[in-house]
Enzyme design. Sequence first.
Site, mmCIF file in Angstrom:
data_model
loop_
_atom_site.group_PDB
_atom_site.id
_atom_site.type_symbol
_atom_site.label_atom_id
_atom_site.label_comp_id
_atom_site.label_asym_id
_atom_site.label_seq_id
_atom_site.Cartn_x
_atom_site.Cartn_y
_atom_site.Cartn_z
ATOM 1 N N HIS A 55 0.861 -1.182 0.000
ATOM 2 C CA HIS A 55 0.000 0.000 0.000
ATOM 3 C C HIS A 55 0.902 1.238 0.000
ATOM 4 O O HIS A 55 2.064 1.179 0.425
ATOM 5 C CB HIS A 55 -0.897 -0.002 1.234
ATOM 6 C CG HIS A 55 -2.028 -0.982 1.140
ATOM 7 N ND1 HIS A 55 -3.164 -0.892 1.902
ATOM 8 C CD2 HIS A 55 -2.197 -2.072 0.359
ATOM 9 C CE1 HIS A 55 -3.994 -1.880 1.610
ATOM 10 N NE2 HIS A 55 -3.423 -2.616 0.674
ATOM 11 N N GLU A 57 1.052 3.846 1.856
ATOM 12 C CA GLU A 57 1.598 4.282 3.150
ATOM 13 C C GLU A 57 2.752 3.378 3.594
ATOM 14 O O GLU A 57 3.771 3.862 4.111
ATOM 15 C CB GLU A 57 0.497 4.289 4.221
ATOM 16 C CG GLU A 57 -0.622 5.300 3.953
ATOM 17 C CD GLU A 57 -1.764 4.688 3.147
ATOM 18 O OE1 GLU A 57 -1.538 3.709 2.402
ATOM 19 O OE2 GLU A 57 -2.895 5.192 3.278
ATOM 20 N N CYS A 85 -5.737 2.280 5.594
ATOM 21 C CA CYS A 85 -6.447 1.055 5.990
ATOM 22 C C CYS A 85 -5.847 0.559 7.308
ATOM 23 O O CYS A 85 -4.834 1.079 7.774
ATOM 24 C CB CYS A 85 -6.328 -0.010 4.905
ATOM 25 S SG CYS A 85 -4.817 -1.007 5.005
ATOM 26 N N CYS A 88 -2.146 -0.177 7.271
ATOM 27 C CA CYS A 88 -1.332 1.038 7.203
ATOM 28 C C CYS A 88 -1.369 1.799 8.517
ATOM 29 O O CYS A 88 -0.378 2.391 8.949
ATOM 30 C CB CYS A 88 -1.801 1.904 6.045
ATOM 31 S SG CYS A 88 -1.522 1.095 4.450
#
Lengths: 158, 158
Positions: A55, A57, A85, A88
């Site tokens: 992801h 992040e 999410c 993250c």
Amino acid sequence: MSGRTKEDFLREAIRVASDNVARGGGPFGAIVVRDGVVVARAANRVTANNDPTAHAEVEVIREACRTLGTFQLEGCEIYSSSEPCPMCLGAIYWARPKAVYYANGREVALKAGFDDDHIYEEFLLAPQERRYPATRLEIEGADEPFRRWAAKDDRVEY
Amino acid sequence: MSGRTKEDFLREAIRVASDNVARGGGPFGAIVVRDGVVVARAANRVTANNDPTAHAEVEVIREACRTLGTFQLEGCEIYSSSEPCPMCLGAIYWARPKAVYYANGREVALKAGFDDDHIYEEFLLAPQERRYPATRLEIEGADEPFRRWAAKDDRVEY
């Protein structure tokens, strides 16, 4: 200090996300800023790199730590095109930035087909009741790694 | 299928964790198994690699996906020496393994100085009330990455 505002940095994170779609990645981008300077930029590379943890992040935290030569981002800000999410969010806790800013709430991502909500719900369930159930098994001497860790004089606490 | 039991696999994950301490890493290890065969092994490399996301489970998911050439671990089992933290739990959801097994509960890790509990608690707070507060800012056109994404014919949903 640069004269850039928080909104400017968020716009840059959104641009990273937009550009990433053309590069075969997901519609998510993030940047890390320290003292008004961008130290890392990254985008979602889950399907592009065959990495479900890639992801934006997580990627930008890894990149910023590489750049800064540290395993914590104290004093840094993370700007993300969308609300982080749960994975993250966990990564953010371990990275310890000063603050996080985002532009799209999870309901915007949901409309585009990215559903984080079910993960938040699962966190409230007991490990064995989760969609991917986690089961604890009794293993004799399971705490051996911790005993070795405790015996080390030069361990770095984190 | 090999004749190895779940307990055998967990013992291997614990051994990976123990060996990692001698290599300058944290006391955590994990393996991924598919059809009775170990497809990846990994250990915590947070301080060793300056990467706060390099928990054993994140590392082993990445390694298994690289090995298998996929971004999801359907049909796989993850064996972890300790209960996955919230970040790893999130990673597990995105990876979609069949099941997770672990040996040390979080209270064992806590005794060794690794405190995941405060992260679980923070998940229940509103974004702005968290220790590393997350703030949503209004940015015009913030959903541009999603519009680009929706317009792509060859997008891979995940």
